[in-house]
Design an enzyme around this catalytic site. Structure first.
Site, mmCIF file in Angstrom:
data_model
loop_
_atom_site.group_PDB
_atom_site.id
_atom_site.type_symbol
_atom_site.label_atom_id
_atom_site.label_comp_id
_atom_site.label_asym_id
_atom_site.label_seq_id
_atom_site.Cartn_x
_atom_site.Cartn_y
_atom_site.Cartn_z
ATOM 1 N N HIS A 1 0.808 -1.231 0.000
ATOM 2 C CA HIS A 1 0.000 0.000 0.000
ATOM 3 C C HIS A 1 0.834 1.271 0.000
ATOM 4 C CE1 HIS A 1 0.730 0.975 4.270
ATOM 5 N NE2 HIS A 1 0.781 -0.329 4.434
HETATM 6 N N1 UDP Z 1 -1.776 -5.754 9.511
HETATM 7 C C1 UDP Z 1 -2.996 -6.277 9.875
HETATM 8 N N2 UDP Z 1 -3.883 -6.636 8.894
HETATM 9 C C2 UDP Z 1 -3.586 -6.516 7.553
HETATM 10 C C3 UDP Z 1 -2.317 -5.998 7.205
HETATM 11 C C4 UDP Z 1 -1.434 -5.614 8.208
HETATM 12 O O1 UDP Z 1 -3.293 -6.413 11.074
HETATM 13 O O2 UDP Z 1 -4.437 -6.844 6.727
HETATM 14 C C5 UDP Z 1 -0.865 -5.300 10.598
HETATM 15 C C6 UDP Z 1 0.520 -5.871 10.575
HETATM 16 O O3 UDP Z 1 0.584 -7.052 11.326
HETATM 17 C C7 UDP Z 1 1.355 -4.758 11.198
HETATM 18 C C8 UDP Z 1 0.616 -3.518 10.807
HETATM 19 O O4 UDP Z 1 -0.693 -3.913 10.432
HETATM 20 O O5 UDP Z 1 1.350 -4.857 12.602
HETATM 21 C C9 UDP Z 1 1.336 -2.859 9.659
HETATM 22 O O6 UDP Z 1 0.583 -1.853 9.184
HETATM 23 P P1 UDP Z 1 0.840 -1.153 7.773
HETATM 24 O O7 UDP Z 1 1.388 -2.125 6.801
HETATM 25 O O8 UDP Z 1 -0.414 -0.462 7.446
HETATM 26 O O9 UDP Z 1 1.884 -0.034 8.158
HETATM 27 P P2 UDP Z 1 3.427 0.210 7.955
HETATM 28 O O10 UDP Z 1 4.128 -0.695 8.920
HETATM 29 O O11 UDP Z 1 3.745 -0.046 6.550
HETATM 30 O O12 UDP Z 1 3.625 1.643 8.305
#
Ligand code: UDP
Length: 356
Positions: free
Chosen positions: A203
């Site tokens: 994303h």
């Molecule tokens: N996550 C979740 N469900 C999903 C995808 C991700 O619970 O369908 C969790 C994942 O385990 C992690 C967090 O969301 O703890 C990551 O979020 P995201 O990828 O939105 O953020 P980023 O880390 O890229 O900033």
């Protein structure tokens, strides 16, 4: 001590889960939810599953461009912080809510503590990198996940106190992953078997907002040599719909499209996967902790230790590089990179020491 914690999106809910209850045991916390993520799938489910206290204030400022979001958050947070008069403002990670919370506080003279300070991808094209750098430089207390982060801050001449506390997402992952290993219901629902599928999330703006990059992402997913489980972030779904590319994924018989799933379901899908493919930051770490090889759909990462340890490979959107990475053997060793699962306690202790 009164701490105002500003959070707003999915990874920040996970991080707050490691800290808020511990903080409230001895101090006052006012939890402010900016509403950067506001739908149930990205927000409410995390509060209920992870036992995060209900937000004390909800601002519902989720839509618009990065500039619009940050500006609206600043305008709303400044008077709120004036009213709440905190001893400290606590922010996590690298989102618009992080920067807005930090900037609104610093401009009005409230000290800011930044959890996950010092992470760097050294890629200023990423809005998250800009948010990280700016937040670190306006913070009064920098709480780091790793020694690499501490070195990054030293190199940038940061003079505020810096502490190594470990990573708060590790605390939550270490609690939830053992239970998730016993739970295969999410796999059954997706029609996949343990060890036989690839779990994918994507994303990042750099991958989904540019139609040409998005097409490369879809082409890469089409070539993957196993079943693919893809919980679709709303941003990605919207871009796939706008470009007509969603139909291509729907037509790929090996791809199982899901809505975004809750943390417990996601963790069960992660710990049973053959490998993880992602452009998320937090997920690279969680895959490492679970002992699941990670293929990162970016050409840089701020979680460099996972790459150095041989468990994470950066492939950008190159299908051949992804296939090669998936064929590679995982190392025998998986050293502790981001702490022992007690980071939340160290964060609370560091805040308390700072505020006396
Ligand atoms: N996550 C979740 N469900 C999903 C995808 C991700 O619970 O369908 C969790 C994942 O385990 C992690 C967090 O969301 O703890 C990551 O979020 P995201 O990828 O939105 O953020 P980023 O880390 O890229 O900033």
């Amino acid at each position: 001590m009164r701490v105002v914690t500003v959070i707003g999106n999915r990874p920040q809910f996970v991080k707050a889960a490691a800290v808020s209850r511990l903080l409230r045991a001895e101090h006052e916390e006012v939890l402010v939810h900016t509403g950067q993520h506001y739908d149930d799938e990205l927000s409410a489910v995390f509060f209920s599953e992870l036992g995060i206290p209900r937000p004390d204030r909800e601002l519902r400022l989720g839509t618009g461009t990065n500039a619009e979001q940050t500006a609206r958050m600043l305008a709303a947070l400044a008077p709120l912080l004036g009213e709440l008069a905190p001893d400290l403002v606590l922010v996590y990670g690298d989102t618009n809510s992080t920067l807005a919370g930090g900037l609104a506080a610093a401009q009005d003279g409230f000290p800011v503590a930044h959890v996950e300070a010092g992470m760097r991808s050294f890629d200023r094209r990423m809005p998250e990198e800009v948010n990280r750098v700016l937040t670190d430089h306006l913070s009064s207390l920098l709480l780091c996940s790793s020694s690499v982060a501490i070195d990054n801050l030293a190199r940038e001449g940061v003079t505020a106190p810096v502490e190594l506390v470990g990573d708060v997402m590790v605390d939550v992952a270490l609690l939830v992953q053992p239970r998730a290993r016993e739970d295969i219901k999410p796999l059954e629902a997706a029609g996949v078997a343990p060890g036989e599928y690839l779990l994918v999330t994507a994303h990042r703006a750099g991958n989904v907002d540019d139609p040409a990059r998005l097409e490369r992402l879809v082409a890469l997913l089409e070539t993957l040599p196993a079943q693919v489980v893809l919980p679709l972030h709303p941003r990605t779904r919207a871009r796939l719909e706008e470009t007509g590319l969603l139909a291509r994924l729907e037509a790929a018989s090996h791809v199982v499209l899901l809505p975004p799933v809750g943390y417990l379901e996601f963790t069960a899908l992660l710990v049973h996967a053959r490998a993880m493919l992602t452009d998320s930051g937090g997920v690279q770490k969680e895959a490492y902790l679970a002992g699941i090889p990670c293929v990162t759909l970016r050409d840089t990462t701020e979680w460099v230790e996972t790459v150095d340890a041989g468990w994470n490979t950066l492939v950008d959107l190159d299908p051949d590089a992804a296939l090669t990475a998936l064929e590679g053997r995982v190392p025998d060793e998986r050293p502790e990179l981001y702490g022992d699962g007690q980071a939340g306690e160290r964060v609370v202790a560091a805040l308390a020491r700072f505020s006396v």
